[in-house]
Design an enzyme around this catalytic site. Structure first.
Site, mmCIF file in Angstrom:
data_model
loop_
_atom_site.group_PDB
_atom_site.id
_atom_site.type_symbol
_atom_site.label_atom_id
_atom_site.label_comp_id
_atom_site.label_asym_id
_atom_site.label_seq_id
_atom_site.Cartn_x
_atom_site.Cartn_y
_atom_site.Cartn_z
ATOM 1 C CG ASP A 1 -2.020 0.992 1.176
ATOM 2 O OD1 ASP A 1 -2.176 1.642 0.134
ATOM 3 O OD2 ASP A 1 -2.737 1.135 2.185
ATOM 4 C CG ASP B 1 -3.371 3.790 -3.511
ATOM 5 O OD1 ASP B 1 -4.277 3.061 -3.946
ATOM 6 O OD2 ASP B 1 -3.506 4.521 -2.520
ATOM 7 C CD GLU B 2 -5.566 -0.827 -1.458
ATOM 8 O OE1 GLU B 2 -5.280 -1.617 -0.539
ATOM 9 O OE2 GLU B 2 -6.550 -0.075 -1.416
#
Length: 364
Positions: free
Chosen positions: A17, A111-112
């Site tokens: 993350d 983003d993860e």
């Protein structure tokens, strides 16, 4: 090792993350913003915070918060317009790093992502070392920090990645997984939203230990199809596989409001985080959508849906917002209060890649 022996062995799952991703990209690219409270989004009355820097988070500002609330909490907050093309380019760099270690990559957003490193391309045995290397490679490649959670299933890996943010990692082993869950407040469980957490609290369920005491029948009775999932995670059990390049027929998000909504502006404001969530999924997976469906559930639990299909996949989040506005406006004034709103994208198809994307995707 036989197939049977392999299936018995605990999996090694890493959840990576990025730390305050959009805001961190803005601070990286504009040194004048470093060390200052930054929110990515619009300060307009209907605006929503898409991401907040850690300096802003100290004031209680967080993603999905209405911009007016964020400004009230942090008067010196600096708003920066989102640059999704830049975030997407950085996300592809990060994805290329992942692909050096495993093809088993399941992106959740820009983003993860989940990575299954049980069998990995480096032949590394220790998942914590893999996570450390990946985070170092991301820092060297992008100048940004990432946090990671390492565990034997997706739920616990996701929970672990929040433990040592920013720029840290945390491991939950099979031995300490059940105890970790028992101590955790249910409001922090991935998959338990505010409305579900409130319902659990009314039923006397405050922690994982409380949840574990409830029978499967009880959880199914009160939470329907989510009951078996809650029953499993209360015991540290989550058998979901990491699914690379998963093809979905639709992607949706919905939210139940603490108070019924009766007017357009609060409804539209409540929809904005949902729009951004489904759009981020599309961006991360390089897919486009031609059909938008709005779900409305009223105070008496009756519900309606309204859909619109366009000729070509929606090119920008602004186009998606315009379609949602077209679907939302005619339901006002509503015949009764609105307790839930949802947005679903369907008729999904792969977007045509840009001239740089094929090289990046070869590694996947």
């Amino acid at each position: 090792m036989t197939g049977e022996e392999s299936s018995r062995r605990p999996r090694k799952i890493v959840h990576v993350d990025m730390d305050a991703f959009y805001a961190s990209v803005e601070q990286r690219d504009n040194p004048e913003l470093r060390g200052l409270p930054v929110a990515v989004g619009s300060p307009a009355a209907r605006g929503v915070v898409a991401a907040a820097s850690y300096e802003a988070r100290k004031f209680g500002v967080h993603s999905a918060m209405p911009s007016v609330t964020a400004q009230r909490k942090c008067p010196d907050l600096i708003f920066v317009k989102p640059r999704f093309d830049v975030y997407k380019a950085v996300s592809l760099q990060i994805r290329t790093v992942f692909a050096e270690y495993t093809p088993m990559i399941e992106p959740l957003s820009l983003d993860e992502a989940y990575l299954d490193v049980t069998e990995n391309l480096k032949g590394m045995e220790i998942a914590t070392e893999i996570a450390e290397e990946i985070r170092a490679r991301i820092k060297a490649t992008t100048g940004l920090t990432a946090s990671a959670g390492i565990s034997y299933n997706k739920f616990l890996a996701k929970m672990a990645s929040d433990q040592n943010k920013p720029d840290g990692q945390f491991v939950i082993t099979p031995k300490n997984g059940p105890a970790f869950v028992e101590r955790l407040p249910v409001k922090k469980f991935h998959g338990v939203g505010p409305a579900t957490a409130e319902k659990m609290h009314r039923l006397g369920i405050e922690t994982g230990a409380d949840l574990k005491e409830r029978t499967l029948d009880f959880l199914v009775e009160h939470f329907g199809k989510s009951g078996p999932y809650f029953y499993g995670i209360a015991r540290g059990i989550d058998n979901r596989q990491v699914k690379p390049d998963r093809v979905r027929k639709s992607i949706g998000a919905e939210d139940t409001f603490s108070q019924d909504i009766h007017s357009f502006e609060p409804a539209r404001q409540g929809l904005q985080p949902l729009i951004e969530k489904v759009w981020a999924y599309c961006e991360a997976n390089e897919i486009g959508a031609k059909t938008v469906t709005l779900k409305v559930k009223y105070a008496d639990f009756s519900q309606i849906t309204r859909s619109k299909t366009v000729l070509a996949p929606l090119p920008t989040t602004t186009d998606l917002e315009e379609v949602v506005d077209l679907l939302l406006a005619p339901i006002f004034p509503p015949r009764k209060g609105i307790r839930l709103l949802g947005v679903t994208l369907s008729s999904l198809e792969e977007r045509r890649a840009s001239h740089t994307a094929p090289q990046l995707r070869l590694a996947l």
